[in-house]
Design an enzyme around this catalytic site. Structure first.
Site, PDB file in Angstrom:
ATOM      1  N   ARG A 133     -14.045  28.372   8.526  1.00  0.00           N
ATOM      2  CA  ARG A 133     -13.506  27.164   9.170  1.00  0.00           C
ATOM      3  C   ARG A 133     -14.212  26.904  10.501  1.00  0.00           C
ATOM      4  NH1 ARG A 133      -8.364  28.563   6.243  1.00  0.00           N
ATOM      5  NH2 ARG A 133      -8.038  30.273   7.697  1.00  0.00           N
ATOM      6  N   ASP A 177      -4.516  18.034  -1.998  1.00  0.00           N
ATOM      7  CA  ASP A 177      -3.906  19.233  -2.559  1.00  0.00           C
ATOM      8  C   ASP A 177      -2.793  18.788  -3.501  1.00  0.00           C
ATOM      9  OD1 ASP A 177      -4.093  22.392  -1.535  1.00  0.00           O
ATOM     10  OD2 ASP A 177      -2.225  21.927  -2.592  1.00  0.00           O
ATOM     11  N   CYS A 209     -13.300  32.094  -4.907  1.00  0.00           N
ATOM     12  CA  CYS A 209     -12.609  33.331  -4.514  1.00  0.00           C
ATOM     13  C   CYS A 209     -12.313  34.178  -5.746  1.00  0.00           C
ATOM     14  CB  CYS A 209     -11.332  33.016  -3.731  1.00  0.00           C
ATOM     15  SG  CYS A 209     -10.119  32.085  -4.667  1.00  0.00           S
TER      16      CYS A 209
HETATM   17  N1  SAH Z   1      -8.716  25.773   1.936  1.00  0.00           N
HETATM   18  C1  SAH Z   1      -7.396  26.289   2.148  1.00  0.00           C
HETATM   19  C2  SAH Z   1      -6.969  27.270   1.084  1.00  0.00           C
HETATM   20  C3  SAH Z   1      -7.013  26.719  -0.319  1.00  0.00           C
HETATM   21  S1  SAH Z   1      -6.055  27.622  -1.463  1.00  0.00           S
HETATM   22  C4  SAH Z   1      -7.290  26.886   3.546  1.00  0.00           C
HETATM   23  O1  SAH Z   1      -8.304  26.906   4.256  1.00  0.00           O
HETATM   24  O2  SAH Z   1      -6.206  27.314   3.938  1.00  0.00           O
HETATM   25  C5  SAH Z   1      -6.097  26.609  -2.881  1.00  0.00           C
HETATM   26  C6  SAH Z   1      -5.229  25.372  -2.819  1.00  0.00           C
HETATM   27  O3  SAH Z   1      -5.497  24.606  -3.997  1.00  0.00           O
HETATM   28  C7  SAH Z   1      -3.727  25.592  -2.826  1.00  0.00           C
HETATM   29  O4  SAH Z   1      -3.173  24.968  -1.691  1.00  0.00           O
HETATM   30  C8  SAH Z   1      -3.203  24.897  -4.114  1.00  0.00           C
HETATM   31  O5  SAH Z   1      -1.987  24.189  -3.884  1.00  0.00           O
HETATM   32  C9  SAH Z   1      -4.316  23.928  -4.384  1.00  0.00           C
HETATM   33  N2  SAH Z   1      -4.535  23.542  -5.778  1.00  0.00           N
HETATM   34  C10 SAH Z   1      -4.607  24.332  -6.885  1.00  0.00           C
HETATM   35  N3  SAH Z   1      -4.963  23.630  -7.963  1.00  0.00           N
HETATM   36  C11 SAH Z   1      -5.125  22.348  -7.556  1.00  0.00           C
HETATM   37  C12 SAH Z   1      -5.528  21.140  -8.213  1.00  0.00           C
HETATM   38  N4  SAH Z   1      -5.833  21.130  -9.509  1.00  0.00           N
HETATM   39  N5  SAH Z   1      -5.609  20.011  -7.499  1.00  0.00           N
HETATM   40  C13 SAH Z   1      -5.299  20.015  -6.170  1.00  0.00           C
HETATM   41  N6  SAH Z   1      -4.957  21.135  -5.496  1.00  0.00           N
HETATM   42  C14 SAH Z   1      -4.866  22.274  -6.175  1.00  0.00           C
END
Ligand code: SAH
Length: 397
Positions: free
Chosen positions: A210, A251, A341
């Site tokens: 980030r 999201d 991940c």
């Molecule tokens: N980038 C974030 C962490 C992401 S974790 C950070 O820096 O904190 C992955 C995220 O993807 C979760 O919040 C989950 O709600 C979302 N997610 C999972 N599948 C999804 C989809 N098909 N469309 C949109 N969001 C999704």
């Protein structure tokens, strides 16, 4: 002491200090759930002390390769001391960090995150579960803290045959038990609820990425950002801090997006610079393409598409697809921050997937960043499987 004997030839990974033994490698022996067993080669040689998991594919997880070591409360105290001391040497630009990172800290199945003065622990293996209270005592003794919340609701618990368990494991009598917390990450303030958030509440592993994203937004003069899989908007706050004018957080979790909105305000940014789209990322990328929308930067930080190497092929297609769409939605000279991940997708495979996505999109790019989990989520020499989070920063040509 119960004994487990490994099939001839299958002791090789333990000799390389890899801490897992799969069911198929065991010749005979066993124990109760989480019980410490002595693990021997077919010729009777000592291999390790390990926790037995009667229901899991990973049947043994090594605690120690030292025959003289006793697995007792003092052992957990020593390992936790070592993990805490390692973090104390790191330049962590936050008051929240991972204190214990499972196998990498010699404590398979145990994850502990620290958010300010609150500890949050996940006990994800039968062995960690069995020693839960000794571990909890050691965590408080070593850190001098009093608040420890349990988030044993990861899927791995199910594979181990363990029930979900959440709630306060330790807190003092006068503690109000508040689970809503505020942390500082770099120059930003962020909130989480350790009882409700994903994992232990927040994705600490992306802290360094980030920061780099904020710097890249500034460096490359990024004005518009699409932050896909934004969760609570960590990369969105980073983008705004880097000077982006217009940021969209996408999201599928409404509560996560509500928190992203709150984070924009908490950090003093004008609400008009940020939008949230409660939607599926795949559908969103296709819609943007149909509407001919373009962005100067896109972040792709999806959930684990491949929990194990067995899922790698299907996951590879899913990664390729979102990366292909992202390449097409970027302005020329635009910046893609793309992550995986999945432990089952190695860094070189991820690069190949992104290369395939670029080929299909008809674009090339310069790799300007190679990204990984922050150092408080350490990788170790003997446990390559620990290398789960990888990312590339790419400038579209
Ligand atoms: N980038 C974030 C962490 C992401 S974790 C950070 O820096 O904190 C992955 C995220 O993807 C979760 O919040 C989950 O709600 C979302 N997610 C999972 N599948 C999804 C989809 N098909 N469309 C949109 N969001 C999704």
């Amino acid at each position: 002491m119960k004994k487990v004997v490994i099939r001839a030839g299958k002791e090789r990974s333990l000799l390389k200090r890899h801490p897992w033994v799969f069911e198929s490698s065991i010749a005979r022996g066993g124990g109760d759930s989480g019980e410490t067993v002595r693990v021997e080669a077919a010729d009777g040689r000592f291999l390790c002390w390990a926790a037995f998991s009667p229901q899991s594919q990973i049947r043994l997880r090594a605690w120690s390769f030292d025959e003289a070591e006793r697995i007792d409360a003092a052992f957990f105290g020593r390992r936790i001391e070592q993990a805490v001391a390692m973090r104390a040497r790191l330049p962590i630009a936050s008051d929240a960090w991972r204190l214990v990172h499972g196998e990498a800290d010699g404590l398979p199945g145990l994850v502990v995150d620290r958010y300010g003065d609150t500890l949050v622990a996940q006990f994800a293996s039968a062995g960690a579960e069995r020693w839960k209270h000794a571990i909890a005592d050691a965590l408080l003794a070593v850190t001098g803290l009093t608040r420890l919340y349990e988030r044993s609701d990861a899927q791995a618990r199910e594979w181990e045959g363990l029930p979900v368990q959440t709630g306060w494991l330790r807190r003092s009598a006068d503690d109000d038990g508040a689970t809503a917390l505020t942390i500082r990450e770099h120059d930003w303030r962020l909130t989480l609820d350790v009882a409700e958030g994903h994992k232990t509440g927040y994705y600490l592993d992306q802290r360094d990425s980030r920061r780099r994203f904020a710097d890249a937004v500034k460096q490359y003069g990024v004005k518009t950002v699409l932050n896909c899989f934004s969760y609570t908007g960590g990369f969105s706050v980073a983008a705004l801090a880097g000077g982006a004018q217009q940021v969209v957080s996408v999201d599928s979790s409404g509560p996560a997006l509500a928190r992203a909105t709150a984070h924009v305000a908490l950090n003093g940014f004008d609400a008009s610079r940020h939008e949230t789209w409660d939607a599926d990322v795949n559908a969103t990328l296709r819609r943007c393409l149909a509407e001919s929308r373009r962005f100067d930067a896109i972040v792709l930080d999806p959930p684990k598409f491949a929990p194990t190497a067995a899922h790698a092929e299907r996951a590879a297609r899913a990664y390729k697809d979102i990366n292909r769409l992202a390449f097409m939605l970027l302005n020329n000279g635009g910046l893609l921050y793309t992550f995986s991940c999945s432990g089952g997708i190695a860094p070189d495979l991820f690069h190949k997937i992104v290369a395939g996505a670029g080929l299909d999109a008809g674009v090339d790019g310069y790799i300007v960043e190679r990204l990984c989990a922050a150092a408080d989520h350490p990788q170790t020499v003997c446990f390559p499987e620990g290398d789960y989070l990888k990312g590339l920063g790419i400038l579209k040509r």
